[in-house]
Design a protein around this motif. Structure first.
Motif, PDB file in Angstrom:
ATOM      1  N   ARG A   1      -5.132   1.015  -1.856  1.00  0.00           N
ATOM      2  CA  ARG A   1      -4.520   0.414  -3.049  1.00  0.00           C
ATOM      3  C   ARG A   1      -5.079   1.031  -4.323  1.00  0.00           C
ATOM      4  NH1 ARG A   1      -4.347  -5.993  -3.942  1.00  0.00           N
ATOM      5  NH2 ARG A   1      -2.692  -5.768  -2.388  1.00  0.00           N
ATOM      6  N   ASN A   2      -6.385   1.193  -4.398  1.00  0.00           N
ATOM      7  CA  ASN A   2      -7.004   1.650  -5.640  1.00  0.00           C
ATOM      8  C   ASN A   2      -6.703   3.103  -5.973  1.00  0.00           C
ATOM      9  OD1 ASN A   2      -8.380  -0.929  -5.417  1.00  0.00           O
ATOM     10  ND2 ASN A   2      -9.848  -0.098  -6.879  1.00  0.00           N
ATOM     11  N   PHE A   3      -6.444   3.902  -4.947  1.00  0.00           N
ATOM     12  CA  PHE A   3      -6.195   5.312  -5.195  1.00  0.00           C
ATOM     13  C   PHE A   3      -4.724   5.663  -5.067  1.00  0.00           C
ATOM     14  CE2 PHE A   3     -10.679   5.154  -4.126  1.00  0.00           C
ATOM     15  CZ  PHE A   3     -11.230   6.002  -5.077  1.00  0.00           C
ATOM     16  N   LYS A   4      -3.885   4.642  -5.125  1.00  0.00           N
ATOM     17  CA  LYS A   4      -2.450   4.831  -4.915  1.00  0.00           C
ATOM     18  C   LYS A   4      -1.827   5.740  -5.961  1.00  0.00           C
ATOM     19  CE  LYS A   4       1.434   1.975  -3.380  1.00  0.00           C
ATOM     20  NZ  LYS A   4       1.939   0.582  -3.242  1.00  0.00           N
ATOM     21  N   GLU A   5      -2.287   5.645  -7.194  1.00  0.00           N
ATOM     22  CA  GLU A   5      -1.667   6.385  -8.286  1.00  0.00           C
ATOM     23  C   GLU A   5      -2.221   7.804  -8.440  1.00  0.00           C
ATOM     24  OE1 GLU A   5       0.894   4.990  -9.694  1.00  0.00           O
ATOM     25  OE2 GLU A   5       0.535   3.191  -8.502  1.00  0.00           O
ATOM     26  N   GLU A   6      -3.253   8.138  -7.691  1.00  0.00           N
ATOM     27  CA  GLU A   6      -3.858   9.455  -7.812  1.00  0.00           C
ATOM     28  C   GLU A   6      -3.218  10.433  -6.832  1.00  0.00           C
ATOM     29  OE1 GLU A   6      -8.112   9.447  -8.045  1.00  0.00           O
ATOM     30  OE2 GLU A   6      -8.170   7.430  -8.875  1.00  0.00           O
ATOM     31  N   ASN A   7      -3.530  11.720  -7.000  1.00  0.00           N
ATOM     32  CA  ASN A   7      -2.966  12.749  -6.126  1.00  0.00           C
ATOM     33  C   ASN A   7      -3.726  12.800  -4.799  1.00  0.00           C
ATOM     34  OD1 ASN A   7      -1.013  13.424  -7.929  1.00  0.00           O
ATOM     35  ND2 ASN A   7      -2.041  15.249  -8.699  1.00  0.00           N
ATOM     36  N   ILE A   8      -3.565  11.723  -4.039  1.00  0.00           N
ATOM     37  CA  ILE A   8      -4.235  11.636  -2.746  1.00  0.00           C
ATOM     38  C   ILE A   8      -3.188  11.447  -1.659  1.00  0.00           C
ATOM     39  CG2 ILE A   8      -5.704  10.157  -1.320  1.00  0.00           C
ATOM     40  CD1 ILE A   8      -7.447   9.730  -3.753  1.00  0.00           C
ATOM     41  N   LEU A   9      -3.325  12.224  -0.609  1.00  0.00           N
ATOM     42  CA  LEU A   9      -2.435  12.112   0.533  1.00  0.00           C
ATOM     43  C   LEU A   9      -3.230  11.455   1.664  1.00  0.00           C
ATOM     44  CD1 LEU A   9       0.412  12.869   1.637  1.00  0.00           C
ATOM     45  CD2 LEU A   9      -0.631  14.958   2.530  1.00  0.00           C
ATOM     46  N   PRO A  10      -3.154  10.108   1.776  1.00  0.00           N
ATOM     47  CA  PRO A  10      -3.941   9.425   2.803  1.00  0.00           C
ATOM     48  C   PRO A  10      -3.185   9.333   4.135  1.00  0.00           C
ATOM     49  CG  PRO A  10      -2.944   7.801   1.360  1.00  0.00           C
ATOM     50  CD  PRO A  10      -2.445   9.153   0.914  1.00  0.00           C
ATOM     51  N   ILE A  11      -3.875   9.637   5.209  1.00  0.00           N
ATOM     52  CA  ILE A  11      -3.320   9.502   6.560  1.00  0.00           C
ATOM     53  C   ILE A  11      -4.261   8.563   7.307  1.00  0.00           C
ATOM     54  CG2 ILE A  11      -2.628  10.713   8.657  1.00  0.00           C
ATOM     55  CD1 ILE A  11      -2.735  13.303   6.776  1.00  0.00           C
ATOM     56  N   VAL A  12      -3.775   7.388   7.653  1.00  0.00           N
ATOM     57  CA  VAL A  12      -4.636   6.378   8.281  1.00  0.00           C
ATOM     58  C   VAL A  12      -4.210   6.151   9.726  1.00  0.00           C
ATOM     59  CG1 VAL A  12      -5.594   4.064   8.102  1.00  0.00           C
ATOM     60  CG2 VAL A  12      -4.869   5.265   6.034  1.00  0.00           C
ATOM     61  N   ILE A  13      -5.154   6.303  10.633  1.00  0.00           N
ATOM     62  CA  ILE A  13      -4.931   6.042  12.055  1.00  0.00           C
ATOM     63  C   ILE A  13      -5.740   4.803  12.428  1.00  0.00           C
ATOM     64  CG2 ILE A  13      -5.115   6.952  14.401  1.00  0.00           C
ATOM     65  CD1 ILE A  13      -3.181   8.552  12.687  1.00  0.00           C
ATOM     66  N   TYR A  14      -5.040   3.713  12.724  1.00  0.00           N
ATOM     67  CA  TYR A  14      -5.736   2.470  13.067  1.00  0.00           C
ATOM     68  C   TYR A  14      -6.030   2.364  14.564  1.00  0.00           C
ATOM     69  CZ  TYR A  14      -4.827   0.729   8.334  1.00  0.00           C
ATOM     70  OH  TYR A  14      -4.804   0.565   6.975  1.00  0.00           O
ATOM     71  N   ASN A  15      -5.227   3.040  15.393  1.00  0.00           N
ATOM     72  CA  ASN A  15      -5.453   3.041  16.837  1.00  0.00           C
ATOM     73  C   ASN A  15      -6.062   4.377  17.221  1.00  0.00           C
ATOM     74  OD1 ASN A  15      -5.414   2.826  19.604  1.00  0.00           O
ATOM     75  ND2 ASN A  15      -3.210   3.169  19.799  1.00  0.00           N
ATOM     76  N   SER A  16      -7.351   4.382  17.484  1.00  0.00           N
ATOM     77  CA  SER A  16      -8.046   5.654  17.719  1.00  0.00           C
ATOM     78  C   SER A  16      -8.111   6.052  19.194  1.00  0.00           C
ATOM     79  CB  SER A  16      -9.471   5.574  17.163  1.00  0.00           C
ATOM     80  OG  SER A  16     -10.209   4.590  17.860  1.00  0.00           O
TER      81      SER A  16
END
Length: 274
Positions: A66-81
């Motif tokens: 949420r906090n870095f939503k407006e920045e140039n960040i491409l987040p890839i989140v894997i919840y099932n490892s």
């Protein structure tokens, strides 16, 4: 719900679903959050965040998103490892495709084709000013061959910088696993390590107050003796605090009381078998 109306709640203040609105800035949680910020700003390649179950690892991930939503960040989140290397690579590309409809998932027929695509795609994103962040939750559940694949992913780089910044979230025993000789190459790559600890006795009282104030201006409050009992029963683990407080509030509702007493907490603890 009558329970909500009685306490003047907009929503459940002690739900156990990870919610960034309820991120409590304890000392160790803020240290972890600022460490993530540092990792991104400095371009460090690898970070490990550990914590026992219920200490807020997933909430921290969602707070970061949420906090870095407006920045140039491409987040890839894997919840099932608990994935094979091929499933992990496919999962990463599927995440990317949700924001890029030009990615054709059907064209990847081999592990090599997926790795080559990721290398080129991440390089182009980097050149466009993006920071590529891979976040893996519950990393301790990764099979050995998938953990090795993470090491290979961390090698995706140009002559000057990493194309992928990787943050692993795991339970503390994962550090013991990484200390084994066969994982030394991965362990040596981790430049930042942060541990999420349970809340202190003082923080538990502030945490309960914070959760209540987040949902509404409510007349309910927990007596100091009740807070002490919550701390003793939960050992400062946020998820357990939430469960105990939720049950104690239900007792207060049944007794038509805004004052949550130690005896209400005792009943809650008994019902939860803690």
């Amino acid at each position: 719900m009558e329970y909500y109306e009685f306490y003047k709640f907009k929503e459940d203040p002690f739900g156990i679903t990870p919610d960034p609105d309820f991120f409590y800035p304890s000392k160790t949680h803020m240290e972890a959050f600022e460490s993530i910020r540092y990792l991104i700003q400095k371009g460090e390649g690898f970070m490990l965040v550990t914590g026992n179950p219920g200490t807020g690892k997933t909430t921290l991930i969602r707070k970061f998103l949420r906090n870095f939503k407006e920045e140039n960040i491409l987040p890839i989140v894997i919840y099932n490892s608990s994935l094979t290397p091929e499933e992990l690579l496919k999962g990463i590309i599927e995440k990317l495709s949700k924001n890029d409809n030009q990615i054709d998932l059907n064209k990847f027929q081999s592990k090599l084709s997926m790795i080559e695509f990721l290398s080129e795609y991440l390089k182009n994103k980097k050149l466009s000013g993006y920071k590529n962040i891979l976040i893996i939750d519950e990393a301790q559940d990764m099979p050995e061959e998938t953990l090795t694949e993470i090491k290979h992913l961390s090698n995706i780089e140009t002559e000057k910088e990493k194309l992928f910044q990787i943050i692993l979230f795991a339970q503390p025993y994962f550090e013991d696993l990484l200390a084994k000789p066969k994982y030394s190459q991965i362990n040596q790559r981790i430049s930042l390590k942060v541990r999420l600890y349970p809340l202190s006795k003082e923080e538990v009282g502030e945490y309960v107050k914070f959760r209540l104030q987040t949902v509404a201006e409510t007349p309910v409050y927990f007596k100091k003796s009740a807070i002490r009992k919550i701390y003793k029963a939960s050992k400062g683990i946020p998820r357990l605090i939430n469960l105990i407080c939720s049950r104690a509030l239900m007792v207060g509702y049944i007794k038509n009381s805004y004052k949550i007493k130690k005896s209400y907490v005792k009943l809650a603890v008994k019902h939860l078998h803690l």
